[in-house]
Design a protein around this motif. Structure first.
Motif, PDB file in Angstrom:
ATOM      1  N   GLU A 199      -2.828  30.258 -27.988  1.00  0.00           N
ATOM      2  CA  GLU A 199      -3.852  29.980 -28.772  1.00  0.00           C
ATOM      3  C   GLU A 199      -5.182  30.870 -28.186  1.00  0.00           C
ATOM      4  OE1 GLU A 199      -3.050  25.840 -27.041  1.00  0.00           O
ATOM      5  OE2 GLU A 199      -2.258  27.633 -28.111  1.00  0.00           O
ATOM      6  N   LEU A 200      -5.154  31.168 -26.953  1.00  0.00           N
ATOM      7  CA  LEU A 200      -6.065  31.831 -26.204  1.00  0.00           C
ATOM      8  C   LEU A 200      -6.036  33.362 -26.194  1.00  0.00           C
ATOM      9  CD1 LEU A 200      -6.432  29.805 -22.790  1.00  0.00           C
ATOM     10  CD2 LEU A 200      -8.064  29.768 -24.964  1.00  0.00           C
ATOM     11  N   GLN A 231     -10.093  39.943 -26.835  1.00  0.00           N
ATOM     12  CA  GLN A 231     -11.588  40.260 -26.708  1.00  0.00           C
ATOM     13  C   GLN A 231     -12.315  40.261 -25.594  1.00  0.00           C
ATOM     14  OE1 GLN A 231     -13.225  37.798 -29.770  1.00  0.00           O
ATOM     15  NE2 GLN A 231     -11.935  38.220 -31.321  1.00  0.00           N
ATOM     16  N   ALA A 232     -12.347  39.479 -24.763  1.00  0.00           N
ATOM     17  CA  ALA A 232     -12.676  39.460 -23.464  1.00  0.00           C
ATOM     18  C   ALA A 232     -12.483  40.820 -22.592  1.00  0.00           C
ATOM     19  CB  ALA A 232     -12.567  38.250 -22.786  1.00  0.00           C
ATOM     20  N   ALA A 286      -6.195  35.765 -28.729  1.00  0.00           N
ATOM     21  CA  ALA A 286      -7.189  36.279 -29.292  1.00  0.00           C
ATOM     22  C   ALA A 286      -8.435  36.646 -28.616  1.00  0.00           C
ATOM     23  CB  ALA A 286      -7.471  35.701 -30.729  1.00  0.00           C
ATOM     24  N   GLU A 287      -8.811  35.493 -28.072  1.00  0.00           N
ATOM     25  CA  GLU A 287     -10.108  35.302 -27.207  1.00  0.00           C
ATOM     26  C   GLU A 287     -10.225  36.206 -25.765  1.00  0.00           C
ATOM     27  OE1 GLU A 287     -12.495  31.815 -24.662  1.00  0.00           O
ATOM     28  OE2 GLU A 287     -11.363  31.249 -26.382  1.00  0.00           O
ATOM     29  N   VAL A 288      -8.947  36.084 -25.178  1.00  0.00           N
ATOM     30  CA  VAL A 288      -8.774  36.887 -24.028  1.00  0.00           C
ATOM     31  C   VAL A 288      -8.475  38.306 -24.126  1.00  0.00           C
ATOM     32  CG1 VAL A 288      -7.255  37.466 -22.233  1.00  0.00           C
ATOM     33  CG2 VAL A 288      -7.400  34.937 -22.577  1.00  0.00           C
TER      34      VAL A 288
END
Length: 384
Positions: free
Chosen positions: A215-216, A222-223, A218-220
């Motif tokens: 679940e991380l 983008q980061a 997409a966030e990673v």
């Protein structure tokens, strides 16, 4: 009694029945191979891990990224592990002997890809020998390679003769794992480039990132891209699945064409079987009328014709499925550089059975209706 009539009628004209069964078998064989090909085209997508990301140059995969990016990527929250590598693009002896080959950071790469299984001894030998390489089991079998052999690849992207010591032969953790890859130490490539073409040194073609939880992802991603935005080498980070799909999408039109051809094959054999059943029913109109005079109803006649069509189609379908396995093995042997895995899935078998059943049902519709609705007088008039 109906079952006996169905079986006897199905093989009353042996040559006609055998030719029809052969036609169905060939059609199902072609359908199964084409569907297998379509499935294998998406195999890399299906095998993609939800916890792995791929980072490449935002312009194109052709352009590289500085090796210094790895330390900054490791500092991003949610990143568990980082590996990196380059597509090497070497050939063995000549251009006909092509297979996937990469320069990778060995320890982190093997940790990120547990589907490549090495024995502890071979893994340790690979990690401690900078000139060593690891190959898949199928690739080693194809060229007769053994642990300890010297293997020389002719570089295309990185010109020259590159010699490696084979330290390990991996097997796939799953049946459909690609066992035709070749990978070696990125450091060996980089040290050589420093001596020969220094401007190409200290560059990675891609980064593989392991995230702590799916679940991380997409966030990673983008980061990572935000970290290198407005730099000389901006990045594009996507899930491994999306990365694989970007290659598949280039040939989407070909896959659609293959799917259409697979359905056309079934339609053609459906017409052939329908013609055979219509001919059979026309020849037996008098028999059906006689059976009605003896007390057989329309449903009995319909069951006999319908059952005969299903028996012929399903026998052909089963033979076609049985032939699919040796045919798939032969394709894998001859075209292993293009199709390292050519396994017939259970879903393909189910589709084959469904296709054969559909052929039998559709082909029997008109003959069944004709035989069930024929009047006794009309049928007996044919005898006269």
């Amino acid at each position: 009694m109906l079952i006996k009539l169905i079986i006897r009628n199905a093989f009353r004209h042996k040559l006609r029945s055998l030719l029809t069964i052969l036609g169905v078998a060939i059609a199902i064989l072609a359908f199964g191979l084409l569907r297998t090909l379509v499935g294998l085209w998406y195999l890399g997508v299906e095998q993609s891990s939800a916890t792995r990301l791929v980072t490449r140059n935002a312009i194109s995969l052709v352009f590289s990224l500085p090796i210094s990016y790895k330390d900054r990527i490791r500092q991003i929250d949610g990143v568990k592990q980082v590996s990196y590598g380059n597509w090497f693009g070497g050939v063995y002896i000549n251009e006909k002997n092509f297979f996937p080959n990469f320069a990778v950071e060995p320890q982190s790469y093997l940790d990120l890809y547990p589907e490549f299984v090495l024995s502890p001894e071979q893994k340790n030998a690979f990690l401690h020998d900078q000139r060593s390489a690891v190959v898949g089991r199928k690739l080693a079998a194809k060229y007769g390679w053994k642990v300890g052999d010297l293997i020389t690849l002719k570089g295309t992207i990185f010109p020259g003769q590159w010699t490696f010591v084979l330290r390990g032969i991996y097997r796939g953790a799953q049946k459909n794992t690609d066992e035709t890859q070749f990978f070696f130490h990125w450091k060996y490539l980089n040290e050589t480039l420093k001596r020969t073409v220094s401007r190409r040194a200290d560059q990675a073609g891609f980064y593989m990132i392991g995230v702590e939880k799916p679940e991380l992802a997409a966030e990673v991603a983008q980061a990572v891209d935000a970290t290198f935005r407005n730099s000389l080498a901006e990045t594009l980070t996507e899930t491994e699945r999306a990365f694989q799909l970007s290659f598949v999408s280039m040939t989407e039109a070909i896959m659609i064409a293959i799917k259409i051809v697979s359905y056309v094959v079934i339609v053609i054999i459906m017409v052939v079987v329908a013609n055979t059943m219509a001919m059979t029913a026309r020849e037996r109109i008098a028999e059906y009328a006689t059976m009605k005079t003896l007390g057989f109803g329309g449903r009995h006649i319909a069951a006999i014709i319908f059952g005969e069509s299903i028996v012929i189609a399903m026998i052909g379908g089963v033979i076609g499925i049985l032939l699919t396995y040796p045919a798939a093995h032969g394709i894998q042997e001859k075209l292993s550089q293009f199709f390292p895995v050519f396994n017939v899935s259970s879903m393909t078998v189910y589709l084959d059975l469904l296709a054969a059943l559909t052929v039998g049902v559709v082909a029997s519709i008109f003959p069944t209706w004709r035989g069930a609705t024929i009047g006794i007088a009309d049928g007996l008039r044919r005898i006269g």
